[in-house]
Design a protein around this motif. Sequence first.
Motif, short mmCIF file in Angstrom:
data_model
loop_
_atom_site.label_atom_id
_atom_site.label_comp_id
_atom_site.label_asym_id
_atom_site.label_seq_id
_atom_site.Cartn_x
_atom_site.Cartn_y
_atom_site.Cartn_z
N TYR A 88 22.91 36.82 28.61
CA TYR A 88 22.27 37.12 29.89
C TYR A 88 21.40 38.35 29.73
O TYR A 88 21.80 39.33 29.12
CB TYR A 88 23.33 37.34 30.98
CG TYR A 88 24.10 36.07 31.25
CD1 TYR A 88 23.63 35.14 32.15
CD2 TYR A 88 25.26 35.80 30.55
CE1 TYR A 88 24.32 33.96 32.38
CE2 TYR A 88 25.95 34.61 30.77
CZ TYR A 88 25.47 33.70 31.67
OH TYR A 88 26.14 32.52 31.89
N VAL A 145 26.68 25.30 33.91
CA VAL A 145 25.26 25.34 33.59
C VAL A 145 24.68 26.66 34.08
O VAL A 145 24.96 27.11 35.18
CB VAL A 145 24.51 24.15 34.25
CG1 VAL A 145 23.02 24.30 34.09
CG2 VAL A 145 24.99 22.85 33.65
N LYS A 146 23.91 27.28 33.22
CA LYS A 146 23.36 28.59 33.57
C LYS A 146 22.28 28.45 34.64
O LYS A 146 21.47 27.53 34.60
CB LYS A 146 22.79 29.25 32.32
CG LYS A 146 23.88 29.58 31.33
CD LYS A 146 23.33 30.29 30.14
CE LYS A 146 24.42 30.61 29.16
NZ LYS A 146 23.92 31.25 27.97
N PRO A 147 22.27 29.37 35.57
CA PRO A 147 21.30 29.29 36.66
C PRO A 147 19.89 29.62 36.18
O PRO A 147 19.70 30.30 35.18
CB PRO A 147 21.79 30.36 37.63
CG PRO A 147 22.48 31.35 36.76
CD PRO A 147 23.12 30.55 35.67
N THR A 148 18.90 29.12 36.90
CA THR A 148 17.52 29.44 36.58
C THR A 148 16.96 30.44 37.57
O THR A 148 15.81 30.83 37.48
CB THR A 148 16.65 28.17 36.57
OG1 THR A 148 16.78 27.53 37.83
CG2 THR A 148 17.07 27.24 35.46
N VAL A 149 17.76 30.84 38.55
CA VAL A 149 17.36 31.86 39.50
C VAL A 149 18.12 33.13 39.17
O VAL A 149 19.22 33.09 38.63
CB VAL A 149 17.64 31.44 40.97
CG1 VAL A 149 16.83 30.22 41.34
CG2 VAL A 149 19.10 31.19 41.19
N GLU A 150 17.52 34.25 39.50
CA GLU A 150 18.20 35.50 39.15
C GLU A 150 19.46 35.68 39.99
O GLU A 150 19.54 35.25 41.13
CB GLU A 150 17.27 36.68 39.28
CG GLU A 150 16.78 36.99 40.66
CD GLU A 150 15.76 38.11 40.67
OE1 GLU A 150 16.02 39.12 41.34
OE2 GLU A 150 14.72 37.98 40.01
N LEU A 154 19.26 37.15 34.36
CA LEU A 154 18.97 35.74 34.13
C LEU A 154 19.61 35.31 32.82
O LEU A 154 19.82 36.15 31.94
CB LEU A 154 17.46 35.51 34.02
CG LEU A 154 16.63 35.56 35.28
CD1 LEU A 154 15.14 35.57 34.95
CD2 LEU A 154 16.95 34.36 36.17
N PRO A 155 19.90 34.01 32.64
CA PRO A 155 20.37 33.54 31.33
C PRO A 155 19.24 33.65 30.31
O PRO A 155 18.08 33.43 30.65
CB PRO A 155 20.75 32.08 31.58
CG PRO A 155 20.03 31.69 32.81
CD PRO A 155 19.80 32.94 33.61
N ALA A 156 19.60 34.03 29.07
CA ALA A 156 18.59 34.13 28.01
C ALA A 156 19.26 34.16 26.65
O ALA A 156 20.21 34.90 26.43
CB ALA A 156 17.77 35.40 28.20
#
Length: 116
Positions: free
Chosen positions: A106, A39-44, A100-102
């Motif tokens: 990233y 799961v991609k993190p939500t924090v940098e 960040l994930p986007a």
Amino acid sequence: MRNLFAVVLIALFFSSAASAASAASAASAADMAMQHSAVKPTVEIHSQGVIKGWDERKVSIAHQAIPALNWPPMTMSFQLPSSPSLTELPVGTAVDFSFLPADGGYRLIAIAAARQ
């Protein structure tokens, strides 16, 4: 005697089918756990690396291992922000960067030449 042999064969068949189903269920649980850990993190995330390429949409960085994501050292591309807030750095520059994930990848949010 034949009936006993048939019963033993049927019991073995169902026993191995149940074992296979159990193993498949365990493999499925392991796959789910692996997907959950990806799961991609939500924090940098912060890292260090070297610029390998830069264009108007992305920057390619050979970066160190990133333990927070279980990533080994590798070279990958990061999307640049849509606003031109980052100054292009030359290929070969050692950098500190954050992302960040986007949008299925990233997005780079900060990058600067590494202090030596």
